[in-house]
Design a protein around this motif. Structure first.
Motif, PDB file in Angstrom:
ATOM      1  N   LEU A 141      45.749  35.579  35.607  1.00 57.36           N
ATOM      2  CA  LEU A 141      46.765  36.142  34.707  1.00 57.36           C
ATOM      3  C   LEU A 141      46.240  37.367  33.969  1.00 57.36           C
ATOM      4  O   LEU A 141      47.014  38.198  33.518  1.00 57.36           O
ATOM      5  N   LYS A 142      44.916  37.448  33.830  1.00 54.36           N
ATOM      6  CA  LYS A 142      44.350  38.567  33.073  1.00 54.36           C
ATOM      7  C   LYS A 142      44.246  39.846  33.911  1.00 54.36           C
ATOM      8  O   LYS A 142      43.874  40.888  33.409  1.00 54.36           O
ATOM      9  N   ILE A 143      44.493  39.725  35.208  1.00 54.52           N
ATOM     10  CA  ILE A 143      44.402  40.912  36.063  1.00 54.52           C
ATOM     11  C   ILE A 143      45.666  41.741  35.886  1.00 54.52           C
ATOM     12  O   ILE A 143      46.761  41.287  36.199  1.00 54.52           O
ATOM     13  N   GLY A 144      45.502  42.924  35.350  1.00 58.52           N
ATOM     14  CA  GLY A 144      46.652  43.759  35.028  1.00 58.52           C
ATOM     15  C   GLY A 144      46.795  44.931  35.975  1.00 58.52           C
ATOM     16  O   GLY A 144      46.073  45.039  36.963  1.00 58.52           O
ATOM     17  N   PRO A 270      48.828  37.264  41.993  1.00 61.03           N
ATOM     18  CA  PRO A 270      50.224  37.158  42.401  1.00 61.03           C
ATOM     19  C   PRO A 270      50.733  38.468  42.993  1.00 61.03           C
ATOM     20  O   PRO A 270      50.448  39.548  42.470  1.00 61.03           O
TER      21      PRO A 270
END
Lengths: 519, 332
Positions: A141-144, A270
């Motif tokens: 989730l922290k991968i932006g 994702p």
């Protein structure tokens, strides 16, 4: 870490639902067959069987669907190796060395390498998953957007160097591919290049486009031959050689592990999926290899790298789905739907309350990977016989199957039309010596590049210093620059001081290749 | 998807034969004289696995029972539902095509922004049980406490927070309407656009963006990873009761409903074959209120509430009119 009581419960679930085991082999076969058909993606194969799984009980349905997923992960590499036509985008990188090996008469070994890499890394991916399913989800989730953009650039950079006679034409072809990849409505809602056709709003469908581009050149080449392989004695199908290839995979643990790590991480993010992972794993392995010059000419490490990333991406993608309820790619989106159709909503609470079930699913996937080894050898054995068939029978069959396959992607003529148009483009590219590979990579990565760049720009309000707040992105860019610098430095050294030594090494390789290639 | 529907059709024909046989024996099932005599297609303008797909498949057995014929689910995704909706309208008006769709926002959106070859009035809503609303949320470990704080921070400096939203969506319109209501220039905001609700939710839960404006329902599996700040609904939402209403933050703003999903047919069918239409309407009505259906769908977090055609069409057209009024906001 592993929660042992839950682990024992998981073993209990596996033991008590023995009926579900029966779905492994049919699932694997469905996955293998569908994904070996050019034009049918993993997602497509799973979408076809999803409604059937409604009639099964929950664990059986999941076993069946994940078996299809496992089988499909490998099936695409069969046409990639035998005919240079990837079954789906995720086996694109497999064509580079896989087909080159086939041309040398090493198709048995190549398929063995691919199968074993697929199996081992599938298992490796899931074993890792057993330990890190929860923390991994948190990291994902922290991968932006900034990190994602760096990954996309990485994919572009390393693939741009894929053999091309003219640098300018390579760049032009890549730019053309990226432009094609950005057709449609972008993430900010702007519509470009659709020529008023509603089907193009979602962009050019990558599978028919890719097959069109690659198949055009390839089929024309094949049409000039009697058989796929020129040498008659090479047209053999031998289990012994397949097994030799399988065994040979074990000689490259470094390649397997690197491929797996790249695959798991990229697969877990994702919306990216395995079609990017195999490109990066291949390019990284090629760049770091001492014998990088032999890549693309039938180096087994190329096959292993590509396949290991595809197989382990499955585990990564499953982690995101189980722990967050977020699909990593199309295939896990279907799995997610299957869960929900059985009244189970994956996500943080599912992992907490249903740990035994999560473990049982992971363990079952490990079993599937092992079964795949056996089923896969049988499948390879049957599929390899294509080398014994005259091309005059194969080519029309491939054309028909590919057309039907692309029609099946969304059940409208837009698939075959895309296939046809891109065959013409592919033919023109080959004719004028533009590298088709660069266009394909552009199409596969173009959308991601644009989307993530745009989001990075929006997020940072145009301030490039924003990257300083993103240690992850800095690390990715850092490793990328370092690897580039090392390559450049290596090349300079090669040119200046070690020209002789390099030349000697090259000569040695040529000799090796010549011996290996001798019939 | 041809293969898929064939297989499905075969399976369903096998199962449906039994149902059909059974229904002939059962009196009291309301049917027009000669309809239906063969399987009925349900067009879902989305890929397998989405909300509408799940809704259609979960509801199908109960609707089959009422109609006495099997249903064949056909997924026609693409071009923001325009392909599926166009396809549905192209079919003969004989009652053998039913839509299961997210009427709002997709029908008005494709009409307003993509020049779709149909009008809102070409569709007739039978029942729109599922309603989704824009939810403004932040990551669970964010320092933001409530929606008022968001507005205060943005008033001071419109670029102090990043905002994740899907362009050309009801969520975007709601976000801009709110900003205009409190006197913040929306063009000065740091807006990050996502091409879908899913990516925007992930970005919100992962604190990629400070605040996300996205359809709330999709957040349910991620509930523990986010903090709801304000939901754009008139009254407390049953599936997310802890989400504070936008009115609770003291902001008076007009709003657009996020999604209205359910069952529809072409308006022509109702005009040209009223008997056939009535059969379908009755069947949907009965199936929606079948206690077994209600229970089964509830387990999957799917809606069955029966609002009926009148209320559904009114809700749909009102919302479409609102979207048309704010079309410039949608264009972003």
């Amino acid at each position: 870490m592993i929660d042992f009581p839950a682990f024992y419960d998981a073993l209990g679930i596996m033991a008590t639902s023995a009926g579900s085991w029966g779905w492994i082999v049919p699932g694997l076969i469905v996955g293998l067959v569908f994904s070996a058909v050019p034009g049918v993606s993993i997602t497509m194969a799973m979408a076809i069987v999803l409604p059937m799984s409604l009639y099964m009980d929950f664990f059986s349905a999941i076993v069946f669907l994940t078996s299809v997923y496992t089988g499909a992960g490998f099936g695409g590499s069969v046409p990639a190796i035998l005919m240079n036509i990837p079954g789906s985008p995720s086996s694109y990188a497999t064509t580079f060395d896989g087909y080159a090996m086939s041309k040398k008469g090493q198709h048995n070994e190549a398929l063995g390498y691919a199968l074993f890499a697929s199996t081992i890394c599938g298992i490796l991916g899931y074993v890792l998953l057993l330990f890190v399913v929860e923390p991994l989800a948190g990291i994902v989730l922290k991968i932006g957007p900034v990190e994602m953009f760096a990954v996309a650039i990485w994919g572009m950079l390393l693939l741009g160097s894929l053999g091309s006679k003219y640098v300018t034409r390579g760049l032009l072809a890549a730019a053309f591919g990226v432009l094609l990849g950005t057709v449609g409505m972008n993430t900010a809602g702007f519509i470009r290049g659709t020529m008023g056709l509603p089907v193009l709003l979602d962009g050019i469908s990558p599978i028919p486009a890719m097959i069109g581009l690659l198949a055009a050149g390839q089929l024309l080449t094949l049409a000039g031959k009697d058989y796929i392989l020129d040498a008659e004695e090479a047209r053999s199908v031998s289990v012994k050689k397949i097994l030799a290839g399988c065994w040979g995979t074990m000689k490259y643990p470094g390649v397997l592990i690197r491929g797996s790590i790249i695959g798991i991480i990229i697969g877990a993010v994702p919306g990216v999926g395995s079609s990017v992972g195999n490109l990066i794993a291949y390019a990284e392995t090629k760049r770091t290899s001492k014998d990088s010059a032999s890549f693309g000419k039938g180096n087994p490490k190329g096959v292993i790298a590509a396949e290991s990333a595809v197989a382990s991406a499955e585990g990564g993608s499953m982690a995101t789905m189980l722990a967050l309820g977020i699909p990593g790619g199309g295939a896990t989106a279907i799995l997610l739907a299957a869960f929900m159709m059985h009244n189970i909503v994956p996500g943080p609470s599912f992992i907490e309350t249903q740990k035994p079930m999560v473990y049982a699913i992971i363990l079952n996937n490990i079993v599937q990977a092992i079964v795949l080894l056996v089923v896969g050898i049988g499948f390879i054995y049957v599929a390899s016989n294509v080398v014994k068939v005259r091309t005059r029978y194969i080519l029309p069959a491939i054309l028909v199957i590919a057309t039907l396959g692309t029609y099946a992607v969304d059940g409208s003529p837009s698939g075959p039309i895309t296939l046809f148009i891109f065959s013409l483009i592919g033919f023109a590219l080959v004719r004028y010596e533009y590298p088709v590979a660069a266009v394909v990579v552009g199409i596969l990565l173009g959308r991601m590049l644009e989307t993530e760049f745009l989001r990075s720009y929006q997020l940072s309000a145009g301030n490039p210093l924003y990257i300083l707040q993103r240690p992850g992105a800095m690390a990715i860019v850092g490793i990328m620059l370092l690897s580039l610098a090392m390559t450049a430095w290596g090349k300079r050294k090669q040119a200046k001081q070690e020209a002789e030594e390099e030349a000697a090494m090259q000569a040695l390789h040529r000799e090796e290749l010549a011996t290996a290639g001798k019939h | 998807m041809k293969q898929f529907t064939r297989r499905e059709a075969l399976k369903l024909t096998a199962a449906g034969g039994l149902v059909a046989g059974g229904s002939l024996a059962m009196p009291g099932i309301v049917r027009a004289a000669s309809y239906p005599t063969r399987p009925i297609n349900v067009i879902v303008p989305f890929a397998t696995g989405g909300y509408n797909d799940r809704l259609s498949r979960a509801f199908a057995p109960y609707l089959e029972k009422e109609l006495g014929q099997p249903l064949v689910i056909i997924n026609k995704p693409g071009a923001g539902t325009q392909l599926g909706h166009t396809y549905a309208l192209q079919q003969p008006n004989d009652g053998y095509t039913i839509l299961c769709t997210s009427a709002s926002p997709y029908i008005p959106l494709t009409v307003l922004l993509q020049q779709a070859p149909y009008k809102n009035e070409d569709f007739w809503m039978i029942n729109l049980p599922s309603r989704d609303y824009t939810l403004a949320a932040t990551s669970s470990d964010s320092s933001i406490k409530d929606f008022k704080q968001v507005i205060d921070m943005l008033k001071k400096d419109p670029s102090s927070l990043s905002i994740g939203v899907q362009p050309a969506s009801a969520d975007y319109a709601n976000m801009v309407l709110t900003m205009q209501a409190v006197g913040i220039d929306p063009t000065k905001l740091r807006v990050v656009t996502y091409d879908g609700g899913g990516p925007a939710r992930n970005a919100t839960a992962g604190a990629q963006v400070d605040v996300g404006f996205v359809g709330g329902e999709g957040f349910i599996p991620l509930k523990t990873k986010i903090k709801p700040l304000a939901i754009y609904a008139a009254e407390t939402v049953s599936w997310f009761p802890e989400a504070p209403l936008i009115s609770a933050s003291g902001i008076k703003t007009d709003m657009v409903e996020g999604s209205q999903r359910g069952w529809a047919v072409s308006a022509k069918l109702k005009a040209e074959a009223p008997d056939v239409y009535k059969t379908i309407e009755n069947a949907v009505s009965k199936a929606s209120q079948d206690p077994k259906a209600v229970e089964a769908l509830k387990l999957q977090d799917l809606a069955t509430t029966w609002y009926g055609p009148e209320a559904s069409n009114k809700a749909f057209l009102d919302n479409a009119a609102k979207m048309a009024r704010y079309v410039d906001l949608l264009k972003s």
